[in-house]
Write a protein that holds these residues in place. Structure first.
Motif, mmCIF file in Angstrom:
data_model
loop_
_atom_site.group_PDB
_atom_site.id
_atom_site.type_symbol
_atom_site.label_atom_id
_atom_site.label_comp_id
_atom_site.label_asym_id
_atom_site.label_seq_id
_atom_site.Cartn_x
_atom_site.Cartn_y
_atom_site.Cartn_z
ATOM 1 N N LEU A 80 1.777 -4.574 -6.715
ATOM 2 C CA LEU A 80 0.495 -3.939 -7.027
ATOM 3 C C LEU A 80 0.636 -2.427 -6.974
ATOM 4 C CD1 LEU A 80 -2.691 -4.086 -7.346
ATOM 5 C CD2 LEU A 80 -2.719 -3.820 -4.871
ATOM 6 N N LEU A 81 1.269 -1.923 -5.937
ATOM 7 C CA LEU A 81 1.410 -0.481 -5.786
ATOM 8 C C LEU A 81 2.356 0.120 -6.814
ATOM 9 C CD1 LEU A 81 1.469 -0.143 -1.910
ATOM 10 C CD2 LEU A 81 -0.360 0.496 -3.467
ATOM 11 N N GLU A 82 3.378 -0.608 -7.198
ATOM 12 C CA GLU A 82 4.337 -0.082 -8.162
ATOM 13 C C GLU A 82 3.798 -0.089 -9.587
ATOM 14 O OE1 GLU A 82 7.878 -2.355 -7.658
ATOM 15 O OE2 GLU A 82 8.479 -1.262 -5.861
ATOM 16 N N ALA A 83 2.987 -1.085 -9.923
ATOM 17 C CA ALA A 83 2.557 -1.257 -11.311
ATOM 18 C C ALA A 83 1.169 -0.717 -11.611
ATOM 19 C CB ALA A 83 2.611 -2.743 -11.674
ATOM 20 N N PRO A 124 -1.864 2.244 -11.402
ATOM 21 C CA PRO A 124 -2.124 3.669 -11.152
ATOM 22 C C PRO A 124 -2.869 3.865 -9.831
ATOM 23 C CG PRO A 124 -2.807 3.051 -13.379
ATOM 24 C CD PRO A 124 -2.438 1.790 -12.667
ATOM 25 N N ALA A 125 -2.669 5.017 -9.208
ATOM 26 C CA ALA A 125 -3.264 5.298 -7.899
ATOM 27 C C ALA A 125 -4.784 5.194 -7.928
ATOM 28 C CB ALA A 125 -2.832 6.685 -7.420
ATOM 29 N N GLU A 126 -5.410 5.634 -9.006
ATOM 30 C CA GLU A 126 -6.867 5.580 -9.102
ATOM 31 C C GLU A 126 -7.369 4.137 -9.085
ATOM 32 O OE1 GLU A 126 -4.970 7.294 -11.467
ATOM 33 O OE2 GLU A 126 -5.144 9.125 -10.286
ATOM 34 N N ASP A 127 -6.638 3.253 -9.759
ATOM 35 C CA ASP A 127 -7.022 1.843 -9.787
ATOM 36 C C ASP A 127 -6.856 1.193 -8.417
ATOM 37 O OD1 ASP A 127 -7.628 2.155 -12.432
ATOM 38 O OD2 ASP A 127 -5.838 1.118 -13.175
ATOM 39 N N VAL A 128 -5.810 1.580 -7.699
ATOM 40 C CA VAL A 128 -5.606 1.043 -6.352
ATOM 41 C C VAL A 128 -6.731 1.513 -5.438
ATOM 42 C CG1 VAL A 128 -4.097 1.067 -4.319
ATOM 43 C CG2 VAL A 128 -3.109 0.837 -6.600
ATOM 44 N N ARG A 129 -7.103 2.780 -5.588
ATOM 45 C CA ARG A 129 -8.177 3.323 -4.752
ATOM 46 C C ARG A 129 -9.514 2.653 -5.061
ATOM 47 N NH1 ARG A 129 -5.156 8.518 -5.707
ATOM 48 N NH2 ARG A 129 -4.236 8.982 -3.695
ATOM 49 N N ALA A 130 -9.701 2.200 -6.300
ATOM 50 C CA ALA A 130 -10.960 1.561 -6.701
ATOM 51 C C ALA A 130 -10.918 0.046 -6.539
ATOM 52 C CB ALA A 130 -11.263 1.911 -8.151
ATOM 53 N N LEU A 131 -9.863 -0.477 -5.955
ATOM 54 C CA LEU A 131 -9.667 -1.922 -5.846
ATOM 55 C C LEU A 131 -10.809 -2.629 -5.117
ATOM 56 C CD1 LEU A 131 -7.592 -4.232 -6.328
ATOM 57 C CD2 LEU A 131 -6.689 -3.713 -4.073
ATOM 58 N N PHE A 132 -11.339 -2.031 -4.079
ATOM 59 C CA PHE A 132 -12.348 -2.689 -3.256
ATOM 60 C C PHE A 132 -13.776 -2.360 -3.667
ATOM 61 C CE2 PHE A 132 -8.665 -2.771 -0.389
ATOM 62 C CZ PHE A 132 -8.646 -4.114 -0.075
ATOM 63 N N ASN A 133 -13.965 -1.552 -4.695
ATOM 64 C CA ASN A 133 -15.327 -1.174 -5.101
ATOM 65 C C ASN A 133 -16.218 -2.372 -5.421
ATOM 66 O OD1 ASN A 133 -14.831 1.496 -4.631
ATOM 67 N ND2 ASN A 133 -14.464 2.012 -6.766
ATOM 68 N N PRO A 134 -15.757 -3.384 -6.178
ATOM 69 C CA PRO A 134 -16.631 -4.539 -6.436
ATOM 70 C C PRO A 134 -17.015 -5.294 -5.162
ATOM 71 C CG PRO A 134 -14.759 -4.563 -7.935
ATOM 72 C CD PRO A 134 -14.508 -3.481 -6.927
ATOM 73 N N ARG A 178 3.836 6.521 -1.741
ATOM 74 C CA ARG A 178 4.467 6.313 -3.045
ATOM 75 C C ARG A 178 4.463 7.603 -3.844
ATOM 76 N NH1 ARG A 178 1.657 3.040 -7.830
ATOM 77 N NH2 ARG A 178 0.346 4.854 -7.627
ATOM 78 N N GLU A 179 3.330 8.312 -3.876
ATOM 79 C CA GLU A 179 3.241 9.563 -4.635
ATOM 80 C C GLU A 179 4.193 10.617 -4.074
ATOM 81 O OE1 GLU A 179 -0.951 10.331 -4.381
ATOM 82 O OE2 GLU A 179 -1.378 9.170 -6.190
ATOM 83 N N ARG A 180 4.304 10.679 -2.748
ATOM 84 C CA ARG A 180 5.211 11.645 -2.125
ATOM 85 C C ARG A 180 6.661 11.322 -2.460
ATOM 86 N NH1 ARG A 180 7.646 11.085 2.652
ATOM 87 N NH2 ARG A 180 6.151 9.511 3.285
ATOM 88 N N LEU A 181 7.026 10.036 -2.418
ATOM 89 C CA LEU A 181 8.396 9.642 -2.740
ATOM 90 C C LEU A 181 8.734 9.925 -4.195
ATOM 91 C CD1 LEU A 181 8.665 6.290 -0.763
ATOM 92 C CD2 LEU A 181 9.797 8.461 -0.237
ATOM 93 N N ILE A 182 7.782 9.687 -5.084
ATOM 94 C CA ILE A 182 8.008 9.983 -6.506
ATOM 95 C C ILE A 182 8.186 11.487 -6.705
ATOM 96 C CG2 ILE A 182 6.893 9.988 -8.778
ATOM 97 C CD1 ILE A 182 5.689 7.246 -8.010
ATOM 98 N N ALA A 183 7.343 12.284 -6.045
ATOM 99 C CA ALA A 183 7.445 13.738 -6.163
ATOM 100 C C ALA A 183 8.777 14.238 -5.602
ATOM 101 C CB ALA A 183 6.283 14.404 -5.449
ATOM 102 N N GLU A 184 9.205 13.681 -4.477
ATOM 103 C CA GLU A 184 10.478 14.086 -3.888
ATOM 104 C C GLU A 184 11.647 13.697 -4.787
ATOM 105 O OE1 GLU A 184 10.685 12.399 0.014
ATOM 106 O OE2 GLU A 184 9.160 13.768 0.821
ATOM 107 N N ALA A 185 11.558 12.530 -5.415
ATOM 108 C CA ALA A 185 12.630 12.089 -6.304
ATOM 109 C C ALA A 185 12.722 13.003 -7.530
ATOM 110 C CB ALA A 185 12.411 10.651 -6.738
#
Length: 93
Positions: free
Chosen positions: A27-30, A32-42, A79-86
């Motif tokens: 879920l986290l890999e596939a 987008p961050a915005e969608d993960v953050r909105a996962l619990f809205n419903p 995840r975002e930090r690791l991607i930025a560092e990479a």
């Protein structure tokens, strides 16, 4: 003699598998961050319309959802930090 429906005391205990979280990882890999953050809205919206005796249970669920959101947020930030560092490490060579 018919087989008994009760489990025998001599039956070996079934070992539990080691914890694995491939669903959360994928879920986290596939997603987008915005969608993960909105996962619990419903779920949160559904909890706001509860009435009667279900309100107390809804409050407990809201607390659990808030904790789950915090944990997912930490994972997304990591995840975002690791991607930025990479990406940053490739540019320094």
């Amino acid at each position: 003699m018919p087989p008994s429906s009760k489990p025998s005391a001599a039956a070996p205990a079934q070992e539990l598998p080691a914890p694995s979280y491939p669903a959360i990882e994928s879920l986290l890999e596939a997603t987008p961050a915005e969608d993960v953050r909105a996962l619990f809205n419903p779920v949160k919206e559904g909890l706001t319309v509860l009435k009667g005796p279900k309100v107390e249970v809804g409050k407990k669920v809201q607390t659990a959802v808030a904790h789950a959101e915090q944990l997912l947020e930490v994972l997304v930030e990591t995840r975002e930090r690791l991607i930025a560092e990479a990406k940053g490490a490739k540019g320094r060579k």
